[in-house]
Structure formats: structure tokens, C-alpha cells
Design a protein around this motif. Sequence first.
Motif, PDB file in Angstrom:
ATOM      1  N   GLN A  18     -46.856 -24.344   7.177  1.00  0.00           N
ATOM      2  CA  GLN A  18     -48.040 -24.092   6.346  1.00  0.00           C
ATOM      3  C   GLN A  18     -48.254 -25.225   5.351  1.00  0.00           C
ATOM      4  O   GLN A  18     -49.399 -25.602   5.059  1.00  0.00           O
TER       5      GLN A  18
ATOM      6  N   GLN B 100     -42.433 -16.448  14.304  1.00  0.00           N
ATOM      7  CA  GLN B 100     -42.386 -15.114  13.719  1.00  0.00           C
ATOM      8  C   GLN B 100     -42.006 -14.057  14.744  1.00  0.00           C
ATOM      9  O   GLN B 100     -41.271 -13.103  14.427  1.00  0.00           O
TER      10      GLN B 100
ATOM     11  N   ALA C 231     -46.383 -21.157  14.437  1.00  0.00           N
ATOM     12  CA  ALA C 231     -45.964 -20.253  13.359  1.00  0.00           C
ATOM     13  C   ALA C 231     -45.869 -18.821  13.868  1.00  0.00           C
ATOM     14  O   ALA C 231     -44.929 -18.080  13.521  1.00  0.00           O
ATOM     15  N   GLU C 232     -46.801 -18.421  14.707  1.00  0.00           N
ATOM     16  CA  GLU C 232     -46.742 -17.080  15.284  1.00  0.00           C
ATOM     17  C   GLU C 232     -45.589 -16.942  16.277  1.00  0.00           C
ATOM     18  O   GLU C 232     -44.952 -15.882  16.364  1.00  0.00           O
TER      19      GLU C 232
ATOM     20  N   LYS D 126     -36.480 -18.355   9.676  1.00  0.00           N
ATOM     21  CA  LYS D 126     -37.889 -18.093  10.004  1.00  0.00           C
ATOM     22  C   LYS D 126     -38.792 -18.389   8.823  1.00  0.00           C
ATOM     23  O   LYS D 126     -39.834 -19.056   8.963  1.00  0.00           O
ATOM     24  N   SER D 127     -38.416 -17.910   7.655  1.00  0.00           N
ATOM     25  CA  SER D 127     -39.265 -18.120   6.478  1.00  0.00           C
ATOM     26  C   SER D 127     -39.363 -19.610   6.131  1.00  0.00           C
ATOM     27  O   SER D 127     -40.451 -20.103   5.780  1.00  0.00           O
TER      28      SER D 127
ATOM     29  N   ILE E 265     -41.686 -21.383   8.837  1.00  0.00           N
ATOM     30  CA  ILE E 265     -43.105 -21.014   8.712  1.00  0.00           C
ATOM     31  C   ILE E 265     -43.706 -21.625   7.458  1.00  0.00           C
ATOM     32  O   ILE E 265     -44.846 -22.145   7.472  1.00  0.00           O
TER      33      ILE E 265
END
Length: 499
Positions: free
Chosen positions: A355, A285, A281-282, A347-348, A351
Amino acid sequence: NNNNNNNNNNNNNNNNKSKSNLNTQNNNSKTRTAAATSGGACGATAAAAAATATTTSASSSTASASSVPSTAGLSKNQLRKLENKQKKEADKAAGAKNLKDSGAATASVAPTKSNMTKQERAAHQAACRKAKEDALAANGGVPPKKGKSGGGAKRGDHLPAAKGPGGAATRAATATKTAAAATKAVAPALPTASAPSTVVRPRSTKRNKKKILLVRNKVPKEKRINLLKHLPQMARMTSSSILLADRQRIHPKILTLGLKFADGRIRGADNRCIALIDAFAEVIQDFHPLSSVNFARELASVLQLLIQFLTECRPHSVCCGIGGAIRFMKRKVADCIQDSALENVTKSELISSLQQYKSKIFLARETVADIGQQKILEGDVILTFACSTCVEAIFLLAKRKGKNFKVIVADSRPFWEGKQLLQRLVALGIECSYIMVTAVPYIIREVSKVMLGAATVLSNGNAISRVGTAGVAMVAHTFQIPVILCVESYKCTDRVQND
């Protein structure tokens, strides 16, 4: 009746033919006898000549009859073979006639060794040796390479004239080769005889293998374990083991995670999977592509490199929890490639998907704990092996609901994971005992249930877990004690593995 009549007619014809042959032979014998008695010596000579002429005509008629066989009653394949055979014989006769005609033009050509006498062969060998010595001296002592032009005399250059009846064919064949060589020598497009011809051979094509990102050093011989000498024993991996050329392409978060995987600082399938999701996830981002149009495609290539790095740090099973998380992430990236979404939207979405996958892991653990605590009754003695997050969650929820039970923790080398579970359970006020896995058969009679964790559950019901789990389960099965396997649903797979 018709068949019998035909057979009778054939027999009559054969009898007539045999009678005519006998009459012909009698007439011939009478003629020869009359010629021999009437003429004396001259008559005998004339009779002999007549007999010779008769024999020659008979032989010629026989040869012509044999050269043109009867085709009655032959199939199509047999007729085709017969025609091909006649064509080959005609071509062979024509070629022999041409060779005979061209033999007069070539008077002296090198014969083969089979047509040479012993003295001629010795002279030929001596001439060949001398030609090789001259060629060696001309090259400065360096022997000429085989297959290259300009090196030594050819075989047959010093042979004498041909002898024997087979010399005509040999002379004609060699003359044909000499004429072809002369034609090639005068052709302007081809290289000259003095220039060596270089042959470019195709290189063997092999499948391109993935570039190795890590360098693992073996343990020195004095520190190796003899019991495990049949297995590769590698030294502890550090940051210096990573190739400097590819370190710049690896995200720092993935670099740190890979070193933790290799050192064993993150243990357990759930903990490794959660750490993997947070790291990727990082990475998503912080990723900035060269062009916003091909964002998803460039991200997919970068993720593939990072996944390869983590796999080389600690190889994981395809059907474990980490493998499922990686397949889920690749599938989401492929969906973004098809949708051709913008960078911020992609990206959104990625991620948020990671999650949600992480939240499902915790939700599955809570569900397993709720179902597992219902299996614990008052006064139960439960045996567990090493440390499992699901089993720990079951014990924690059962204690919160006020159930009284006892836990026996079996542990083994090399990580002693059971000690960590023992400390946390004692802190909650649960009565516990600590033993080695080798002592399980001695205390198994006191146990009422066995609860174990696993990394994967296969479609045939088999489970994959840490070493020693199968031994504990088999001991419990021998004493008819129920074994409960506590696994989240995301660890289930459709694969099958018998051993």
C-alpha cells in the motif's frame, strides 16, 4: 693463450690418432698380402677366412659402439630421452624372444588377411557367408544384433593355418586373446556367453525448463495480416486457454487480472501497476500455508508461480513499472524469510508495504503535475500523443489554476487512446484538436511545446514508450520545438538500451 694451447693439444692428439690408424691399415694389408702369396689355394682359403673373421669382428665392434653412444656433452633432457629409448629397445627385444618361444606351442592359429593367398581368402569368405546363413536360419529369419553374443561365427574361425615369417607373432597374439576369453568365460561372477549383455547408456541431462501455464493458439491463415506475417500472430486468449491442471493453483484475482492484461482492457503502465499491487495484496491476505513456520517460504513459491502466469499473459519489460513493483515485493518477502516472523505479522507487513508503494505512485504523479504545469504559459499550444496519466494530470492542474492554453491530441491505431483523453479534456473545458499521428508534420509549426509520457527512463537518458512517440519527438526536434517527458521516478532504472 690457454684456449690456443688446448686447441693445439687437441690437434696433436688427432694427428697421432690418424697416424696410428694408417699404420694399422698398412699392417693389415701386409698381412693379407703375405697370406695370399704363401699358401696357394689353401693359403687363399685361409686368407679369406682370416679376412672374414677380421670383417666380422670389425662389424661387431662397430655395432657395440653404436649401441652405446657417447653421453658426453648431452643435457639432462637428452640423457632422459636416450635412457627411455634404450629401455624400449630392450623391452621390444624381450617381447620378440617370448613370442618366438611361445610360437612352438600354438601350431595353427588364424592368420590375418595379409598373410592369406587368393584361394584361401575366397574359401574364408564362403565360410563366413555360410556361417551367417546358418545363424539366420537358427534365429528364425531374424538377423542377429551387432554387439550381442550368440549371433553368427566370428571372423577368423574358418581361416587356415598361418603362413609366412610373420605368422609367429600373429599366432601368439591370437593365443593370448583366446586364453583371456577362456578366462572370462569360466569366471563365475560374470554373465555367461549365451545371455545377451545390456548396456545402460546415460541419458543426456538438460536444464529443466519452467512449465508453461498457458496455451496460445495461432490465428488461422485466412485471418492473418500479410504485413506482419514475419511475427507470431496469436488468437485472443480466453479462460479455456489455461491448463486445467494448474488452474486450481492460481488465485481467482490473478486469473482475472491476467485475462485483462491479455485482452488489453487495462492499459497504461500506471494502471497495470496499481491493479497488480491490489491483486497481490488480496492474494497475500487469502493465503494460508500448510505450516505457520514456513509461511514466508511457501508464499514466495506461490508468488513466483503467479508472476510467471501474469508474464505469460502479457510479457512485460524488466525495467518497466511492473518489473519494479515485482522486485520490490520479492525483496520484502525475502526480508520476512530472514526475520522468521509469524503469519499474521508477515501478512500485515507485506500488505502495508504494498500500500505504501501504491501511495508513492500517486504522490509521484502529483509531484510531476505540479512541476509540469509551471512549464505551461498563457496562450501555449501543446501537442501530446495518445494518452498519458501524467500528462493528463498536468493539464488538469493547469486548468484549475486558470491558465488558458490549447491541446492538440495526436492518435493512432489500434487502441485509439487519444479519443479517451480528448473526451475528458473537453469535459473540463479545455480547447482541443484531434489529429492522426501522420498529420503531425503539417501542424507542428503551430505548436509551442510537446509533452509526452513514457513507460521507462533509462540511465543514459533514453525513454521507452508506445509506438509512434519517437516519430513525434523527432519531428519536434527537427523544427526546434522543446519536448518535455513526463515520467514518475519509480519508472527510472539503471539499465541501458540503445535501440
